[in-house]
Design an enzyme around this catalytic site. Structure first.
Site, mmCIF file in Angstrom:
data_model
loop_
_atom_site.group_PDB
_atom_site.id
_atom_site.type_symbol
_atom_site.label_atom_id
_atom_site.label_comp_id
_atom_site.label_asym_id
_atom_site.label_seq_id
_atom_site.Cartn_x
_atom_site.Cartn_y
_atom_site.Cartn_z
ATOM 1 N N PRO A 69 -0.585 -2.224 -2.371
ATOM 2 C CA PRO A 69 -0.475 -3.181 -1.253
ATOM 3 C C PRO A 69 -1.789 -3.900 -1.015
ATOM 4 O O PRO A 69 -2.840 -3.276 -0.897
ATOM 5 C CB PRO A 69 -0.114 -2.302 -0.047
ATOM 6 C CG PRO A 69 -0.358 -0.898 -0.456
ATOM 7 C CD PRO A 69 -0.400 -0.839 -1.954
ATOM 8 N N GLU A 70 -1.740 -5.209 -1.002
ATOM 9 C CA GLU A 70 -2.918 -6.016 -0.730
ATOM 10 C C GLU A 70 -2.824 -6.528 0.705
ATOM 11 O O GLU A 70 -1.874 -6.234 1.409
ATOM 12 C CB GLU A 70 -2.984 -7.177 -1.732
ATOM 13 C CG GLU A 70 -3.033 -6.711 -3.179
ATOM 14 C CD GLU A 70 -4.403 -6.894 -3.816
ATOM 15 O OE1 GLU A 70 -5.378 -7.148 -3.092
ATOM 16 O OE2 GLU A 70 -4.482 -6.777 -5.047
ATOM 17 N N HIS A 107 8.524 12.745 -0.291
ATOM 18 C CA HIS A 107 7.268 12.011 -0.140
ATOM 19 C C HIS A 107 6.884 11.783 1.320
ATOM 20 O O HIS A 107 5.892 11.112 1.603
ATOM 21 C CB HIS A 107 7.343 10.676 -0.872
ATOM 22 C CG HIS A 107 7.622 10.817 -2.342
ATOM 23 N ND1 HIS A 107 6.921 11.715 -3.127
ATOM 24 C CD2 HIS A 107 8.510 10.200 -3.155
ATOM 25 C CE1 HIS A 107 7.379 11.630 -4.378
ATOM 26 N NE2 HIS A 107 8.343 10.732 -4.412
ATOM 27 N N ARG A 161 2.474 8.399 -4.089
ATOM 28 C CA ARG A 161 1.218 8.889 -4.627
ATOM 29 C C ARG A 161 0.446 9.399 -3.418
ATOM 30 O O ARG A 161 0.968 9.436 -2.323
ATOM 31 C CB ARG A 161 0.523 7.768 -5.388
ATOM 32 C CG ARG A 161 1.440 7.272 -6.515
ATOM 33 C CD ARG A 161 0.882 6.092 -7.245
ATOM 34 N NE ARG A 161 -0.187 6.476 -8.147
ATOM 35 C CZ ARG A 161 -0.822 5.619 -8.939
ATOM 36 N NH1 ARG A 161 -0.495 4.350 -8.923
ATOM 37 N NH2 ARG A 161 -1.779 6.023 -9.730
ATOM 38 N N ARG A 217 -11.175 -2.806 -14.323
ATOM 39 C CA ARG A 217 -9.851 -3.365 -14.114
ATOM 40 C C ARG A 217 -9.694 -4.580 -15.013
ATOM 41 O O ARG A 217 -10.590 -4.916 -15.766
ATOM 42 C CB ARG A 217 -9.666 -3.760 -12.647
ATOM 43 C CG ARG A 217 -9.508 -2.544 -11.756
ATOM 44 C CD ARG A 217 -9.224 -2.921 -10.336
ATOM 45 N NE ARG A 217 -10.446 -3.299 -9.634
ATOM 46 C CZ ARG A 217 -10.504 -3.527 -8.337
ATOM 47 N NH1 ARG A 217 -9.407 -3.434 -7.611
ATOM 48 N NH2 ARG A 217 -11.628 -3.864 -7.759
ATOM 49 N N LYS A 243 -7.609 -4.253 4.533
ATOM 50 C CA LYS A 243 -6.448 -3.418 4.246
ATOM 51 C C LYS A 243 -6.371 -2.197 5.161
ATOM 52 O O LYS A 243 -5.613 -1.280 4.906
ATOM 53 C CB LYS A 243 -6.454 -3.009 2.767
ATOM 54 C CG LYS A 243 -6.149 -4.232 1.893
ATOM 55 C CD LYS A 243 -6.430 -4.115 0.413
ATOM 56 C CE LYS A 243 -5.982 -2.895 -0.282
ATOM 57 N NZ LYS A 243 -6.007 -3.089 -1.766
#
Ligand SMILES: [Zn+2]
Length: 293
Positions: free
Chosen positions: A2-3, A100, A119, A275, A61
């Site tokens: 998520p940005e 989760h 995650r 990256r 964020k």
């Protein structure tokens, strides 16, 4: 991942759900998201239970719920790679979060808000607010610069500060102490828009050029936010990291080998800060002196 636009979409979804609500109880199902709480998960639950949420804010964020009537002032949330907030009516069947679900907040309107993370990089923190140049901010977020979508963001001052650094342009865009919320994807898209190579030394940029990169980053994030907002269901406060906008409108990121939408030359992928960076080999030429490096 998520940005900023996805996180802002989550904030907008959380606000009507949480503003004015009281958190009746906190159920910690997994300790992992509370690893940053100095006194541990039980202290987190004790600090937040009973608090009323007045508003939900964001910088870069980082999200935070402003709390009233609690020993702490704020609940900070970072979604990490895959964090989500999901809501359900406690009177109905509990949704299947496939193991989760990490932390559940029982709200005074009969609903439950769950922090779900497939995650485990997301985290929650009960924190205090400290004074900052742009108003009160959680201590854990105080080191983070304003993001380009913040109404108080000063693009001219940020451009000036950026030009004083001794670094490369993409590194500067990703530096959260200079400007927050610009992730790898948005940095590449902004650089494509202004036809700059990410390794351009920032001190070689004029003020207008530096400002143009920041404006491009803001513009590309606003476009993504507008697209993400259209398919947003407030009862399913969800971040899966990819809004529909990504597939449709990315000009550089993820387009290795495809023709540039402006000039037709090939988009190339290069390794940068562990990256991938994507640029047009013609529109975004390698700065003089860096060829072959
Ligand atoms: Zn091109």
């Amino acid at each position: 991942v998520p940005e900023l636009p996805e996180v802002e979409t989550v904030r907008r979804g959380l606000l009507p759900l949480l503003a004015g609500r009281r958190i009746e109880a906190v159920e910690v199902l997994r300790d992992r998201p509370l690893r940053r709480q100095p006194a541990g998960p039980a202290a987190f639950a004790a600090a937040v239970a009973g608090a009323a949420v007045t508003t939900v804010e964001r910088r870069g964020k980082y999200l935070w719920w402003v709390l009233d009537g609690a020993p702490v002032d704020a609940l900070v949330a970072h979604l990490g790679m895959s964090g989500q907030f999901r809501v359900h009516d406690r009177a109905g069947p509990a949704p299947d979060y496939r193991g989760h679900e990490r932390v559940r907040f029982l709200l005074d309107d009969g609903r439950a808000l769950s922090f779900v993370d497939q995650r485990t990089f997301g985290w929650l923190l009960a924190d205090r607010l400290v004074a900052g140049p742009a108003g009160p901010v959680p201590a854990a977020v105080a080191h983070v610069a304003l993001d380009p979508l913040d109404p108080q963001f000063d693009a001219a001052a940020t451009a000036q500060a950026m030009r004083r650094r001794r670094t490369e342009l993409k590194r500067a865009l990703l530096d959260q102490t200079l400007v927050s919320g610009i992730g790898n994807i948005y940095a590449d898209e902004a650089l494509w828009r202004v036809r700059r190579h990410g390794r351009t030394p920032v001190q070689t940029l004029g003020q207008a050029a530096a400002r143009a990169v920041l404006d491009a980053a803001a513009e590309v994030m606003r476009t993504a936010l507008a697209a993400g907002g259209t398919s947003f269901d407030p009862l399913y406060v969800n971040v899966n990291g990819e809004s529909g906008w990504f597939a449709r409108d990315l000009a550089a990121y993820g387009r290795e080998g495809l023709p540039c939408r402006r000039c037709g030359a090939g988009i190339v992928r290069e390794s940068f800060m562990n990256r991938s960076s994507y640029r047009c080999r013609r529109c975004q030429r390698t700065p003089r002196g860096l060829a072959g490096r």
